[in-house]
Design a protein around this motif. Structure first.
Motif, PDB file in Angstrom:
ATOM      1  N   ASP A   1       8.130  11.578   5.439  1.00 41.47           N
ATOM      2  CA  ASP A   1       9.228  11.535   6.099  1.00 41.47           C
ATOM      3  C   ASP A   1      10.194  12.527   5.174  1.00 41.47           C
ATOM      4  OD1 ASP A   1      11.682  11.420   7.509  1.00 41.47           O
ATOM      5  OD2 ASP A   1      11.512   9.557   8.178  1.00 41.47           O
ATOM      6  N   ARG A   2      10.136  13.906   5.677  1.00 46.42           N
ATOM      7  CA  ARG A   2      10.848  14.751   4.596  1.00 46.42           C
ATOM      8  C   ARG A   2      12.601  14.314   4.694  1.00 46.42           C
ATOM      9  NH1 ARG A   2       8.511  19.546   7.266  1.00 46.42           N
ATOM     10  NH2 ARG A   2      10.357  20.851   6.026  1.00 46.42           N
ATOM     11  N   ARG A   3      12.884  13.618   5.600  1.00 45.69           N
ATOM     12  CA  ARG A   3      14.226  13.047   5.537  1.00 45.69           C
ATOM     13  C   ARG A   3      14.817  12.301   4.280  1.00 45.69           C
ATOM     14  NH1 ARG A   3      14.871  10.646  11.303  1.00 45.69           N
ATOM     15  NH2 ARG A   3      13.154   9.909  10.390  1.00 45.69           N
ATOM     16  N   SER A   4      13.674  11.381   3.950  1.00 38.56           N
ATOM     17  CA  SER A   4      13.829  10.216   3.081  1.00 38.56           C
ATOM     18  C   SER A   4      13.452  10.272   1.826  1.00 38.56           C
ATOM     19  CB  SER A   4      13.420   8.977   3.892  1.00 38.56           C
ATOM     20  OG  SER A   4      12.101   8.967   3.727  1.00 38.56           O
ATOM     21  N   HIS A   5      13.978   9.413   0.901  1.00 38.62           N
ATOM     22  CA  HIS A   5      13.678   9.506  -0.425  1.00 38.62           C
ATOM     23  C   HIS A   5      12.926   8.196  -0.664  1.00 38.62           C
ATOM     24  CE1 HIS A   5      17.285  12.315  -1.503  1.00 38.62           C
ATOM     25  NE2 HIS A   5      16.342  13.034  -1.149  1.00 38.62           N
ATOM     26  N   ALA A   6      11.952   8.311  -1.325  1.00 35.29           N
ATOM     27  CA  ALA A   6      11.158   7.018  -2.073  1.00 35.29           C
ATOM     28  C   ALA A   6      11.781   6.613  -3.479  1.00 35.29           C
ATOM     29  CB  ALA A   6       9.804   7.374  -2.180  1.00 35.29           C
TER      30      ALA A   6
ATOM     31  N   ASN B   1       9.993  -3.752  -4.892  1.00 34.80           N
ATOM     32  CA  ASN B   1       9.459  -3.014  -3.635  1.00 34.80           C
ATOM     33  C   ASN B   1       9.586  -1.465  -4.039  1.00 34.80           C
ATOM     34  OD1 ASN B   1      11.237  -5.286  -2.849  1.00 34.80           O
ATOM     35  ND2 ASN B   1       9.776  -5.381  -1.673  1.00 34.80           N
ATOM     36  N   PRO B   2       8.754  -0.942  -5.033  1.00 35.79           N
ATOM     37  CA  PRO B   2       8.967   0.546  -5.330  1.00 35.79           C
ATOM     38  C   PRO B   2       8.506   1.413  -4.105  1.00 35.79           C
ATOM     39  CG  PRO B   2       7.047  -0.309  -6.251  1.00 35.79           C
ATOM     40  CD  PRO B   2       7.844  -1.572  -5.894  1.00 35.79           C
ATOM     41  N   GLY B   3       9.418   2.492  -3.894  1.00 37.52           N
ATOM     42  CA  GLY B   3       8.992   3.394  -2.814  1.00 37.52           C
ATOM     43  C   GLY B   3       9.622   3.268  -1.516  1.00 37.52           C
TER      44      GLY B   3
ATOM     45  N   LYS C   1       0.793  -1.230   0.001  1.00 40.16           N
ATOM     46  CA  LYS C   1      -0.199   0.051   0.038  1.00 40.16           C
ATOM     47  C   LYS C   1       0.836   1.005  -0.122  1.00 40.16           C
ATOM     48  CE  LYS C   1      -1.532  -2.526   4.282  1.00 40.16           C
ATOM     49  NZ  LYS C   1      -1.941  -2.324   5.563  1.00 40.16           N
ATOM     50  N   ARG C   2       0.366   2.022  -0.791  1.00 37.05           N
ATOM     51  CA  ARG C   2       1.153   3.166  -1.060  1.00 37.05           C
ATOM     52  C   ARG C   2       0.679   4.545   0.102  1.00 37.05           C
ATOM     53  NH1 ARG C   2       3.402   3.584  -5.997  1.00 37.05           N
ATOM     54  NH2 ARG C   2       3.932   1.480  -6.676  1.00 37.05           N
ATOM     55  N   ALA C   3       1.388   5.530  -0.101  1.00 38.59           N
ATOM     56  CA  ALA C   3       0.855   6.838   0.838  1.00 38.59           C
ATOM     57  C   ALA C   3       1.062   7.936   0.143  1.00 38.59           C
ATOM     58  CB  ALA C   3       2.005   6.626   2.153  1.00 38.59           C
ATOM     59  N   GLY C   4       0.329   8.099  -0.775  1.00 45.97           N
ATOM     60  CA  GLY C   4       0.017   9.071  -1.792  1.00 45.97           C
ATOM     61  C   GLY C   4       1.211   9.307  -2.619  1.00 45.97           C
ATOM     62  N   ASN C   5       2.441   9.897  -2.102  1.00 48.83           N
ATOM     63  CA  ASN C   5       3.558  10.388  -2.833  1.00 48.83           C
ATOM     64  C   ASN C   5       4.317   9.117  -3.492  1.00 48.83           C
ATOM     65  OD1 ASN C   5       4.356   9.736  -0.425  1.00 48.83           O
ATOM     66  ND2 ASN C   5       6.093  10.826  -0.524  1.00 48.83           N
ATOM     67  N   GLY C   6       3.973   7.874  -2.881  1.00 47.40           N
ATOM     68  CA  GLY C   6       4.938   6.821  -3.660  1.00 47.40           C
ATOM     69  C   GLY C   6       5.717   6.032  -2.390  1.00 47.40           C
ATOM     70  N   ALA C   7       5.677   6.719  -1.225  1.00 53.05           N
ATOM     71  CA  ALA C   7       5.988   6.003  -0.071  1.00 53.05           C
ATOM     72  C   ALA C   7       5.534   4.687   0.433  1.00 53.05           C
ATOM     73  CB  ALA C   7       6.746   6.928   1.210  1.00 53.05           C
TER      74      ALA C   7
END
Lengths: 164, 164
Positions: B114-119, B74-76, A12-18
DNA sequence: GGACAATTGTTGTCGTCAACAACAATCTTT
DNA sequence: AAAGATTGTTGTTGACGACAACAATTGTCC
């Protein structure tokens, strides 16, 4: 058909793709499972780390151990022969031997039959030291056995026998 | 008992200590045989070299392949998660992703949760490229099979299964 | 709510290691 | 004797793991 583009559940995603993923949630490896190279690499890392730790008290790394072992079993070998046998480059062996010679485990005797080459020998000190290393290496080998299982290790050795 | 100081036939000497040895004469390995680590290392080198050669036309190395595969499945995922899963350091992953991003296979999307991390995601280009890489990797895997034998490979994978 | 600790990505350094290339000294071949 | 190959050596490059430090951000604890 390689079963290549196998798609694995995208969670399951969280909107932005995370991806929402709890800490213990496992991460799929997809095609990596089924690759011998990946599994072998992981095992190799584990084994080397245990070797380094187990032989840490004597400060001997796997490559150094292999060099000492081959010289001990075949005194008088040239650097070329040792390098070829162990599959390491002769350029690299130079540094290894420099170190082992500084520690008085090995000596380079100039060959009279071929003045280009060195005949490699263990010193008396090197021979007794190697005996201790072998005891520790055997201990390490028992760690491997404990890790992957007794008959699995046996089978592994049999499979890889002709890789020398 | 470690059968440590096992002495192997010291062959014929040539006065100064050089061993007479014809080119095809094999060099004893002594205690190295029986060490799982040594065999595994040799196999690992062989496998990696074949992988690099087989995927040489697309210029993808084993580590890059593993990163792409995990992201594809595992995208994201965050960089932390990928690094932990593959057992590589996050510092190292930075460079790997820099390279893969330059080649337009991967993109770093900033996470809003989580604005520290990148998806991490594959680009469309990256997805189609990965499909090709997987075909080549399967070809490489057939090389492994040809080298060590079909059921030996199977058994190897089973033994190393929990090393993920 | 606010101070303090932990996490994430990043940059940098250090040491190991494989792959090459070049070189001088020394065989080997012809 | 000349040409080519081999041996040990030095040096360079690049992949890789292990650390340490840092800013930005998040989580925790009082």
């Amino acid at each position: 058909m390689t079963s290549s583009a196998a798609q694995t559940s995208p969670r399951k995603r969280a909107g932005n793709g995370a991806v929402q993923r709890s800490d213990s949630d496992e991460v799929g490896l997809d095609a990596l499972v089924g690759h011998a190279g990946y599994a072998v690499r992981r095992l190799q890392i584990w084994i080397f780390q245990d070797f380094i730790r187990t032989l840490g008290e004597v400060d001997i790394r796997p490559t150094q151990y292999s060099v000492l072992t081959v010289i001990g079993a075949n005194p008088g070998l040239s650097q070329m022969a040792v390098a070829k046998r162990l599959g390491i480059e002769r350029a690299r062996l130079v540094h290894l031997l420099d170190s082992l010679e500084r520690r008085r485990y090995v000596k380079r005797v100039k060959s009279k039959t071929d003045r280009r080459s060195h005949a490699l020998h263990l010193t008396a000190q090197g021979a007794t030291a190697l005996a201790k290393f072998k005891r520790l290496a055997a201990e390490h080998e028992r760690h491997v056995e404990a890790k992957i299982g007794r008959e699995n290790r046996q089978h592994l050795l049999r499979i890889l026998a002709d890789f020398t």
